[in-house]
Design a protein around this motif. Sequence first.
Motif, PDB file in Angstrom:
ATOM      1  N   ILE A  41      54.683 -27.539  39.465  1.00  0.00           N
ATOM      2  CA  ILE A  41      55.391 -27.592  40.747  1.00  0.00           C
ATOM      3  C   ILE A  41      54.820 -26.511  41.653  1.00  0.00           C
ATOM      4  CG2 ILE A  41      57.619 -27.319  41.897  1.00  0.00           C
ATOM      5  CD1 ILE A  41      58.916 -28.124  39.254  1.00  0.00           C
ATOM      6  N   ALA A  42      54.536 -26.867  42.897  1.00  0.00           N
ATOM      7  CA  ALA A  42      53.972 -25.886  43.826  1.00  0.00           C
ATOM      8  C   ALA A  42      54.608 -26.043  45.200  1.00  0.00           C
ATOM      9  CB  ALA A  42      52.457 -26.048  43.922  1.00  0.00           C
ATOM     10  N   GLY A  43      54.635 -24.935  45.928  1.00  0.00           N
ATOM     11  CA  GLY A  43      55.173 -24.952  47.282  1.00  0.00           C
ATOM     12  C   GLY A  43      55.265 -23.544  47.826  1.00  0.00           C
ATOM     13  N   SER A  44      55.803 -23.405  49.000  1.00  0.00           N
ATOM     14  CA  SER A  44      56.027 -22.100  49.616  1.00  0.00           C
ATOM     15  C   SER A  44      57.487 -21.712  49.391  1.00  0.00           C
ATOM     16  CB  SER A  44      55.714 -22.153  51.109  1.00  0.00           C
ATOM     17  OG  SER A  44      56.167 -20.978  51.757  1.00  0.00           O
ATOM     18  N   LEU A  45      57.716 -20.695  48.595  1.00  0.00           N
ATOM     19  CA  LEU A  45      59.080 -20.270  48.295  1.00  0.00           C
ATOM     20  C   LEU A  45      59.880 -19.948  49.552  1.00  0.00           C
ATOM     21  CD1 LEU A  45      60.927 -19.705  45.815  1.00  0.00           C
ATOM     22  CD2 LEU A  45      60.145 -17.348  45.902  1.00  0.00           C
ATOM     23  N   PRO A  46      59.344 -19.210  50.510  1.00  0.00           N
ATOM     24  CA  PRO A  46      60.125 -18.954  51.730  1.00  0.00           C
ATOM     25  C   PRO A  46      60.528 -20.226  52.461  1.00  0.00           C
ATOM     26  CG  PRO A  46      58.233 -17.480  51.621  1.00  0.00           C
ATOM     27  CD  PRO A  46      58.051 -18.493  50.534  1.00  0.00           C
ATOM     28  N   ASP A  47      59.659 -21.245  52.411  1.00  0.00           N
ATOM     29  CA  ASP A  47      59.977 -22.496  53.098  1.00  0.00           C
ATOM     30  C   ASP A  47      61.019 -23.309  52.346  1.00  0.00           C
ATOM     31  OD1 ASP A  47      58.215 -21.864  55.087  1.00  0.00           O
ATOM     32  OD2 ASP A  47      56.576 -23.096  54.305  1.00  0.00           O
ATOM     33  N   PHE A  48      60.804 -23.493  51.044  1.00  0.00           N
ATOM     34  CA  PHE A  48      61.718 -24.428  50.378  1.00  0.00           C
ATOM     35  C   PHE A  48      63.075 -23.813  50.044  1.00  0.00           C
ATOM     36  CE2 PHE A  48      59.267 -23.450  46.319  1.00  0.00           C
ATOM     37  CZ  PHE A  48      60.324 -22.983  45.549  1.00  0.00           C
ATOM     38  N   LEU A  49      63.184 -22.467  50.031  1.00  0.00           N
ATOM     39  CA  LEU A  49      64.516 -21.874  49.876  1.00  0.00           C
ATOM     40  C   LEU A  49      65.398 -22.193  51.080  1.00  0.00           C
ATOM     41  CD1 LEU A  49      63.814 -18.340  48.328  1.00  0.00           C
ATOM     42  CD2 LEU A  49      64.968 -20.273  47.246  1.00  0.00           C
ATOM     43  N   ARG A  50      64.799 -22.430  52.228  1.00  0.00           N
ATOM     44  CA  ARG A  50      65.564 -22.804  53.413  1.00  0.00           C
ATOM     45  C   ARG A  50      66.096 -24.235  53.319  1.00  0.00           C
ATOM     46  NH1 ARG A  50      64.518 -20.581  58.255  1.00  0.00           N
ATOM     47  NH2 ARG A  50      66.386 -21.771  58.792  1.00  0.00           N
TER      48      ARG A  50
END
Length: 448
Positions: free
Chosen positions: A410-419
């Motif tokens: 699983i990959a992504g931008s933590l700051p983005d997907f926490l929103r």
Amino acid sequence: MTTSLTDLAEMLLDAARRAGADGADAIVASGRSVMIDVRAGQLEQAVRAEGRDLGLRVLIGQRQADVSSSDARPETIDALAERAVAMAREAPEDPHIGLADPAQLAQERDSAALELADPADEPSGETLQARAACAEEAALAVEGVSQVQSAIAAHERSEIAQAISNGFRGSYGRTSNHVGCTAIAGAGAGMERDHDSDTRIFDADLRDAAGIGRRAGERAAERLGARRPPTGAWPVLFDERISGSLIGHLVGAANGAAVARGASWLRDRLGEPVLPETLSLIEDPHRPRVSGSRAFDGEGLATRRRAIVENGVLTGWLLDLASARKLGMAPTGNGKRGLSGPPSPGRWNVALTQGAADRDELLAQMGTGLLVTSMIGATINPNTGDYSRGAAGFWVDNGQIAYPVNECTIAGSLPDFLRRITPANDARTWLSSVVPSLLVEGLTLAGE
């Protein structure tokens, strides 16, 4: 006559003064533990341990040094203090170190209301062995389970005393009771493994050992036939078992020491949204019978309930005295002190706002995607929050679990997907980290 922990802490401070220290803090810990491991219905391992350890930090101007020992003889304590002072004189200066002012110290130092220590007698070895055997038997009774890797029951009791040359004195006791089971289903290359466990301060609060073993077996059997999921951008539901790791990354980025070094993706986001506006993250170190509770921190400051994130907005950092001084802010009572190192910021109990839906309702809302029940490794860029982790769980089709999956990333931008997280309402409220299952839309999934 055995010297008390409080007296040993005073002896450390006295020795530091005689050796020439300008200031000092001491911590003394003693504990005893027993762990029973059962395999094939027989005792596999029985470990009993007892110990007492001393830690001393001394300050010479703006220099400091830390030493530790398990030898509590007076001559050893004197030698320890002399060594610490000699080390401190050779250490580099740090303008931000220093003890708390007396006015900053916690006034309430009684931990009795937090119920951190079970007054009941220590469970016997026979009781612990019976629990482990019960968990193993229940796991083996699950269809598909071929063996139990481990079935463990344990108990630990410890006492901690702190003394600081600014006048602070504090002490408390702790207990921990544990039952855990790891089951293996299938055979050969098709084997799958999973576990269940429970750890409580009070022995009477522990879940039933048979239920723990049975759930470990069911989880392992449910994973049989796992395969890789399709690659692409999919919604991901992080099960309550592992969702706390996402919030843990957020709390870690709010660590004042990391922020002061500039090594945090949150460093410029104080006062900005970091979660959906309906969610808050509350730190509460005063919850009874919870492992992360403390009346005072490792520097003698009072702990308090506060919002780290309020209505989605980041409101503060986790600060010990040194990091607070570096940032020009007030400390938050988050200093943690070990036996062989200076204080550093750490978290106490945290709880994320729970949602209205249960996990099944979030699965239905997700439609098609991945339910993650375990994670392997971690690649988190502390400066950017770029996120990549190995995962396993279940593929969901039309809101229903279709088949088990493994070997995916699983990959992504933590700051983005926490929103974009949507919480369920299934958090276990007795844990130090109370975080429900979390649904995240649009993560990158690398599978087949």
